[in-house]
Design an enzyme around this catalytic site. Structure first.
Site, PDB file in Angstrom:
ATOM      1  N   ASP A 190     -16.114 -35.815  43.752  1.00  7.68           N
ATOM      2  CA  ASP A 190     -16.303 -34.393  44.033  1.00  7.68           C
ATOM      3  C   ASP A 190     -15.022 -33.940  44.720  1.00  7.68           C
ATOM      4  O   ASP A 190     -14.755 -34.332  45.854  1.00  7.68           O
ATOM      5  CB  ASP A 190     -17.502 -34.222  44.987  1.00  7.68           C
ATOM      6  CG  ASP A 190     -17.777 -32.765  45.320  1.00  7.68           C
ATOM      7  OD1 ASP A 190     -16.814 -31.973  45.352  1.00  7.68           O
ATOM      8  OD2 ASP A 190     -18.946 -32.421  45.558  1.00  7.68           O
ATOM      9  N   HIS A 191     -14.228 -33.142  44.007  1.00 12.83           N
ATOM     10  CA  HIS A 191     -12.896 -32.854  44.561  1.00 12.83           C
ATOM     11  C   HIS A 191     -12.967 -32.091  45.894  1.00 12.83           C
ATOM     12  O   HIS A 191     -12.031 -32.110  46.660  1.00 12.83           O
ATOM     13  CB  HIS A 191     -12.000 -32.147  43.539  1.00 12.83           C
ATOM     14  CG  HIS A 191     -12.269 -30.680  43.384  1.00 12.83           C
ATOM     15  ND1 HIS A 191     -13.361 -30.195  42.707  1.00 12.83           N
ATOM     16  CD2 HIS A 191     -11.598 -29.600  43.816  1.00 12.83           C
ATOM     17  CE1 HIS A 191     -13.327 -28.877  42.730  1.00 12.83           C
ATOM     18  NE2 HIS A 191     -12.272 -28.479  43.399  1.00 12.83           N
ATOM     19  N   LYS A 195     -10.735 -32.541  49.946  1.00 13.45           N
ATOM     20  CA  LYS A 195      -9.964 -31.509  50.653  1.00 13.45           C
ATOM     21  C   LYS A 195      -9.846 -31.895  52.126  1.00 13.45           C
ATOM     22  O   LYS A 195     -10.833 -32.267  52.747  1.00 13.45           O
ATOM     23  CB  LYS A 195     -10.651 -30.135  50.519  1.00 13.45           C
ATOM     24  CG  LYS A 195     -10.637 -29.592  49.094  1.00 13.45           C
ATOM     25  CD  LYS A 195     -11.273 -28.201  49.059  1.00 13.45           C
ATOM     26  CE  LYS A 195     -11.514 -27.746  47.624  1.00 13.45           C
ATOM     27  NZ  LYS A 195     -10.321 -27.314  46.906  1.00 13.45           N
ATOM     28  N   GLU A 229     -14.641 -17.073  44.607  1.00 17.57           N
ATOM     29  CA  GLU A 229     -13.439 -17.211  43.774  1.00 17.57           C
ATOM     30  C   GLU A 229     -13.068 -15.860  43.190  1.00 17.57           C
ATOM     31  O   GLU A 229     -13.954 -15.069  42.840  1.00 17.57           O
ATOM     32  CB  GLU A 229     -13.715 -18.175  42.617  1.00 17.57           C
ATOM     33  CG  GLU A 229     -14.027 -19.579  43.047  1.00 17.57           C
ATOM     34  CD  GLU A 229     -14.172 -20.504  41.844  1.00 17.57           C
ATOM     35  OE1 GLU A 229     -13.163 -21.050  41.403  1.00 17.57           O
ATOM     36  OE2 GLU A 229     -15.301 -20.645  41.350  1.00 17.57           O
ATOM     37  N   ASP A 248     -22.530 -25.426  38.649  1.00 16.69           N
ATOM     38  CA  ASP A 248     -21.088 -25.684  38.722  1.00 16.69           C
ATOM     39  C   ASP A 248     -20.611 -25.866  40.172  1.00 16.69           C
ATOM     40  O   ASP A 248     -19.723 -26.668  40.437  1.00 16.69           O
ATOM     41  CB  ASP A 248     -20.354 -24.491  38.073  1.00 16.69           C
ATOM     42  CG  ASP A 248     -18.863 -24.739  37.922  1.00 16.69           C
ATOM     43  OD1 ASP A 248     -18.492 -25.818  37.428  1.00 16.69           O
ATOM     44  OD2 ASP A 248     -18.063 -23.857  38.298  1.00 16.69           O
ATOM     45  N   HIS A 253     -20.733 -29.043  45.155  1.00 19.50           N
ATOM     46  CA  HIS A 253     -19.755 -28.780  46.226  1.00 19.50           C
ATOM     47  C   HIS A 253     -20.428 -28.160  47.457  1.00 19.50           C
ATOM     48  O   HIS A 253     -20.190 -28.563  48.587  1.00 19.50           O
ATOM     49  CB  HIS A 253     -18.661 -27.814  45.749  1.00 19.50           C
ATOM     50  CG  HIS A 253     -17.929 -28.278  44.519  1.00 19.50           C
ATOM     51  ND1 HIS A 253     -17.626 -29.585  44.283  1.00 19.50           N
ATOM     52  CD2 HIS A 253     -17.425 -27.580  43.456  1.00 19.50           C
ATOM     53  CE1 HIS A 253     -16.968 -29.684  43.127  1.00 19.50           C
ATOM     54  NE2 HIS A 253     -16.841 -28.476  42.611  1.00 19.50           N
TER      55      HIS A 253
HETATM   56  C1  BG6 Z   1     -14.869 -26.855  39.918  1.00 21.32           C
HETATM   57  C2  BG6 Z   1     -15.611 -25.862  39.073  1.00 21.32           C
HETATM   58  O1  BG6 Z   1     -15.692 -27.953  40.212  1.00 21.32           O
HETATM   59  O2  BG6 Z   1     -14.472 -26.226  41.127  1.00 21.32           O
HETATM   60  C3  BG6 Z   1     -14.757 -24.631  38.795  1.00 21.32           C
HETATM   61  O3  BG6 Z   1     -15.978 -26.464  37.839  1.00 21.32           O
HETATM   62  C4  BG6 Z   1     -14.273 -24.049  40.104  1.00 21.32           C
HETATM   63  O4  BG6 Z   1     -15.495 -23.662  38.073  1.00 21.32           O
HETATM   64  C5  BG6 Z   1     -13.606 -25.121  40.947  1.00 21.32           C
HETATM   65  O5  BG6 Z   1     -13.347 -23.015  39.806  1.00 21.32           O
HETATM   66  C6  BG6 Z   1     -13.278 -24.583  42.318  1.00 21.32           C
HETATM   67  O6  BG6 Z   1     -12.490 -25.521  42.972  1.00 21.32           O
HETATM   68  P1  BG6 Z   1     -11.478 -25.068  44.103  1.00 21.32           P
HETATM   69  O7  BG6 Z   1     -10.899 -26.344  44.611  1.00 21.32           O
HETATM   70  O8  BG6 Z   1     -10.478 -24.178  43.429  1.00 21.32           O
HETATM   71  O9  BG6 Z   1     -12.307 -24.331  45.116  1.00 21.32           O
END
Ligand code: BG6
Length: 502
Positions: A190-191, A195, A229, A248, A253
């Site tokens: 989970d990116h 962070k 976003e 998503d 997240h």
């Molecule tokens: C991703 C989603 O997991 O996270 C995208 O699939 C989203 O739709 C993105 O834009 C947002 O990541 P960050 O790091 O830009 O907040």
């Protein structure tokens, strides 16, 4: 999460990294540049090799050339000599993910790479569309490419979200993964958890003594989480139209942010201690009845509008999106965590695309003072602790001060810590830390099977109600606004308001 300076100083374990979907966008934009960045920081083992697997009919040299372009474009400070060391150990296998012959070929190439670079460990990275996760895991198992968890050389697998589309598909995926791998070998990435500012939430809460005593229902009025976003679907309409904001962002997240804010102090920062506490939070979220879903969950979809002065099209006009799509690009909800710490404290979550501002933050709003002391304090702002995750990386604590002068005039002020004032190695693509953690065997910042299923238990009933009752008012917010009006009501009806991101 790097817990000590010593940990970040040690290069990761030697390994052969097999990237399924090696010719795809994720590999180009994130994985190859991250590996290069890790090498640049001295955190990758000198005994490291990459094998790409994809359908493109590349040879080794073409694949090397594609990764070189990617690293030049997306890596930091490209240095040809440094990259050449990695480049030499790149191989490629062409073929379909469900073809057993590909796995036989892969076995030979892994053996060849292991011999060439002396790495005993294997890391499989699934940078593929989700429908291949189960198939690949099962084929790897059938081809005996997965050493058991106790073997001397490790085998690990990283998969990208989405981890299923609902509770049933998540359970099936877990079953498929666990038919070939032990849970300790599975790293669900989970990116957000890579962070720096997200990792810092644990440090902030549990390595400082002063916040914990007030971090509960006695002092906290409510918590707000926002992932806003300005971006739309950015050419990913095909994927997004089958997903939506709830799947998503919110289910993964945002629920991870929620866990970090709400969890009990773990016994240690070890993977299982932390994840045991997180899963308890997910388990304690009050389940929503159909009635609750109608009142406490809001969905939206953007129409045309203006973002930063530029006109942008409606969601339904985006490429690869159905012209009558009912997919939500906005979701907001109010949740309760039913435990002693948080009973009756609302957690308001909202996320959306094409909103007025790019901003991810956690706001902990404290209770008002119990007694008004002067007529001046009628507009008194409650104290707020705001953890700005991105793009601003700050923590602020707001309180009241007296404006200088003979009469009592109150003014809200802030104490502030700016993350970028700290010196350190910044993360680059955001994947470096997570790949490094996997290569050193720290699964703390990764989803565990039970966490994924608990999260779906909360979200699946919402998806079911939404499916049964298609929205009648989409699009219901203009691009560049703060979302649908009903999202205002969600919080205003409780006598509160969304905190406008600063
Ligand atoms: C991703 C989603 O997991 O996270 C995208 O699939 C989203 O739709 C993105 O834009 C947002 O990541 P960050 O790091 O830009 O907040």
């Amino acid at each position: 999460m790097p817990t000590t300076a010593a940990k970040t100083a040690r290069p990761a374990d030697a390994c052969v990294m097999v990237i399924f979907g090696g010719a795809g966008d994720l590999t180009k934009r994130k994985l190859a540049p991250s590996l290069y960045n890790l090498a640049r920081q001295g955190l990758l083992s000198a005994n490291f090799a990459i094998i790409g697997v994809a359908m493109n009919e590349y040879g080794d040299e073409e694949f090397r050339a594609a990764l070189t372009d990617a690293v030049r474009q997306f890596g930091a400070d490209f240095d040809a000599a440094r990259w050449d060391v990695l480049r030499r150990n790149i191989r490629y296998v062409a073929g379909k993910f469900d073809d057993p012959a590909v796995y036989a070929k892969l076995r030979d190439r892994i053996a060849e790479a292991q011999k060439a670079c002396g790495a005993p460990n294997t890391l499989f990275y699934l940078a593929t569309p989700p429908q291949f996760f189960g198939v690949i895991a099962q084929q790897l198992g059938a081809a005996k490419l997965v050493a058991d968890a106790e073997a001397s050389g490790w085998t690990r697998i990283i998969i990208e979200k989405p981890f299923g589309r609902d509770l049933d598909s998540a359970r099936l995926l877990n079953k498929q993964l666990l038919s070939a791998f032990d849970e300790s070998q599975v790293y669900r990435i989970d990116h957000y958890l890579g962070k720096e500012t997200v990792q810092n939430v644990l440090t902030f809460r549990f390595l400082n003594g002063i916040f914990e005593p007030i971090w509960n229902r006695r002092y906290v009025d409510h918590v707000q989480l926002v992932v806003a976003e300005t971006l739309g679907v950015e050419g990913r309409g095909g994927y997004y139209d089958t997903s939506g904001a709830l799947r998503d962002i919110l289910q993964n997240h945002m629920f991870q942010l929620l866990c970090l804010v709400a969890m009990e102090p773990p016994l240690s920062l070890g993977a299982e201690d932390v994840r045991n506490e997180k899963v308890k939070v997910l388990h304690a979220i009050r389940r929503l009845s159909d009635e609750d879903i109608l009142h406490s969950v809001v969905r939206g979809q953007y129409g045309a509008g203006t973002i930063n002065g530029a006109e942008v099209p409606a969601y339904r006009a985006e490429p690869s999106v159905a012209p009558d799509s009912n997919t939500e690009t906005y979701a907001a909800t109010k949740l309760f965590i039913e435990n002693w710490r948080w009973a009756d404290v609302p957690f308001y979550l909202r996320t959306g695309k094409r909103l007025a501002k790019h901003d991810t933050e956690i706001v902990v709003q404290f209770r008002r003072v119990p007694l008004r002391l002067t007529a001046e304090d009628s507009g008194l702002q409650p104290n707020r602790l705001t953890i700005h995750i991105q793009p601003d990386e700050r923590i602020t604590l707001s309180f009241q001060a007296k404006r200088p002068g003979p009469v009592l005039q109150l003014v809200p002020v802030e104490l502030q810590f700016a993350y970028n004032e700290l010196e350190g190695d910044s993360a680059g693509t955001g994947y470096e830390t997570l790949i490094y953690d996997c290569m050193t065997g720290d699964s703390m910042p990764f989803h565990r099977a039970d966490m994924v299923e608990e999260a779906w238990k909360v979200v699946t009933p919402i998806l079911d109600v939404w499916k049964a009752l298609p929205p009648r008012d989409f699009p219901n917010y203009a691009a560049g606004s703060w979302g649908p009006e009903s999202a205002e009501a969600l919080i205003v009806n409780d006598g509160r308001r969304w905190v406008e991101p600063a």
